[in-house]
Design a protein around this motif. Structure first.
Motif, short mmCIF file in Angstrom:
data_model
loop_
_atom_site.label_atom_id
_atom_site.label_comp_id
_atom_site.label_asym_id
_atom_site.label_seq_id
_atom_site.Cartn_x
_atom_site.Cartn_y
_atom_site.Cartn_z
N GLY A 154 35.49 -10.53 33.89
CA GLY A 154 36.07 -9.19 33.90
C GLY A 154 35.10 -8.06 34.15
O GLY A 154 35.51 -6.93 34.39
N ALA A 155 33.80 -8.33 34.08
CA ALA A 155 32.83 -7.28 34.41
C ALA A 155 32.80 -7.09 35.92
O ALA A 155 33.08 -8.02 36.68
CB ALA A 155 31.44 -7.67 33.91
N ASP A 156 32.48 -5.89 36.35
CA ASP A 156 32.32 -5.62 37.78
C ASP A 156 30.86 -5.84 38.14
O ASP A 156 29.97 -5.27 37.52
CB ASP A 156 32.72 -4.17 38.09
N VAL A 157 30.62 -6.66 39.15
CA VAL A 157 29.26 -6.89 39.64
C VAL A 157 29.08 -6.02 40.87
O VAL A 157 29.81 -6.15 41.85
CB VAL A 157 29.01 -8.38 39.95
N VAL A 158 28.11 -5.10 40.78
CA VAL A 158 27.88 -4.10 41.82
C VAL A 158 26.40 -4.11 42.19
O VAL A 158 25.63 -4.87 41.63
CB VAL A 158 28.31 -2.69 41.33
N ASP A 159 26.00 -3.26 43.15
CA ASP A 159 24.58 -3.07 43.40
C ASP A 159 24.24 -1.59 43.22
O ASP A 159 25.14 -0.75 43.04
CB ASP A 159 24.14 -3.63 44.75
N SER A 160 22.96 -1.27 43.24
CA SER A 160 22.53 0.09 42.92
C SER A 160 23.06 1.12 43.92
O SER A 160 23.37 2.25 43.53
CB SER A 160 21.01 0.17 42.81
N GLU A 161 23.18 0.75 45.18
CA GLU A 161 23.74 1.70 46.15
C GLU A 161 25.21 1.98 45.89
O GLU A 161 25.66 3.11 46.04
CB GLU A 161 23.52 1.21 47.59
N MET A 162 25.96 0.96 45.51
CA MET A 162 27.37 1.18 45.17
C MET A 162 27.47 2.19 44.04
O MET A 162 28.28 3.12 44.09
CB MET A 162 28.04 -0.15 44.78
N VAL A 163 26.63 2.00 43.00
CA VAL A 163 26.65 2.91 41.86
C VAL A 163 26.36 4.33 42.33
O VAL A 163 27.09 5.27 42.02
CB VAL A 163 25.62 2.48 40.78
N MET A 164 25.29 4.50 43.09
CA MET A 164 24.89 5.84 43.50
C MET A 164 25.93 6.52 44.38
O MET A 164 26.27 7.69 44.17
CB MET A 164 23.53 5.78 44.21
N PHE A 165 26.46 5.80 45.36
CA PHE A 165 27.46 6.41 46.25
C PHE A 165 28.76 6.72 45.52
O PHE A 165 29.41 7.72 45.80
CB PHE A 165 27.71 5.53 47.48
N GLU A 166 29.14 5.86 44.57
CA GLU A 166 30.35 6.15 43.80
C GLU A 166 30.13 7.34 42.87
O GLU A 166 31.02 8.18 42.71
CB GLU A 166 30.82 4.90 43.04
N TRP A 167 28.95 7.42 42.27
CA TRP A 167 28.65 8.58 41.44
C TRP A 167 28.61 9.86 42.28
O TRP A 167 29.05 10.92 41.84
CB TRP A 167 27.31 8.42 40.73
N LEU A 168 28.10 9.78 43.50
CA LEU A 168 27.97 10.97 44.36
C LEU A 168 29.31 11.42 44.94
O LEU A 168 29.52 12.61 45.13
CB LEU A 168 26.98 10.69 45.50
#
Length: 184
Positions: A154-168
């Motif tokens: 159930g956890a989402d596995v992402v990468d650092s760019e996904m995090v940054m672009f989604e936050w931005l």
């Protein structure tokens, strides 16, 4: 579900000198943790850092500590899961009550402290986002097994760019211009 910087918090787990030496891909883990810390600081995402038995294993590595610039809540622990530690559990839950149920998780070791923390986060009503390029284990197979298990659990596995672009959320903003260098 997309990450929202106003609903997120960042958790860096146990990136300490005496643990890091044996981690496969350790330079990548440190680099990506720094990237996440800088993005979180720029976007005002709260940061929590755990340190596993720092008396014996030392503090968080200097490059990450430098990036934090005293802008994080740091707590030592002996438990593998951060949610089994009173100070860390209270901090994460307080931030969730303040509207931040999304926990972006990075650190080491993927198959021990990261895994157990993420499972507990999901069990306690958080949304766990495991940053695959910012976690590591001594053995690559352990890391891979943990990421597979977390994704199935159930956890989402992402990468650092996904995090940054989604936050931005979009380009052309002052925040995007500030963080653009981290992406290149």
């Amino acid at each position: 579900m997309l990450l929202d910087r106003d609903k997120s918090q960042l958790l860096i787990i146990d990136v300490q000198d005496k643990l890091l030496g044996a981690i496969a891909g350790k330079d990548r883990v440190v680099d990506r943790c720094i990237r996440l810390v800088r993005a979180a600081r720029a976007l005002e995402v709260p940061i929590t850092v755990s340190e596993q038995y720092p008396q014996g294993l030392g503090p968080t590595v200097d490059p990450i500590r430098d990036a934090l610039a005293n802008a994080a809540f740091v707590a030592d622990k002996v438990e593998f899961s951060c949610l089994k530690n009173d100070l860390l559990r209270e901090r994460l839950h307080r931030l969730r009550r303040e509207g931040r149920p999304q926990v972006v998780v990075a650190g080491i070791e993927t198959h021990v402290c990261v895994l157990q923390t993420a499972i507990d986060l999901e069990d306690q009503g958080f949304e766990a986002f495991i940053v695959a390029d910012a976690v590591g284990s001594r053995a690559k197979t352990s890391r891979k097994l943990a990421l597979t298990r977390l994704g199935k659990g159930g956890a989402d596995v992402v990468d650092s760019e996904m995090v940054m672009f989604e936050w931005l959320e979009r380009a052309g903003t002052p925040a995007f211009k500030e963080l653009q260098a981290l992406i290149k």
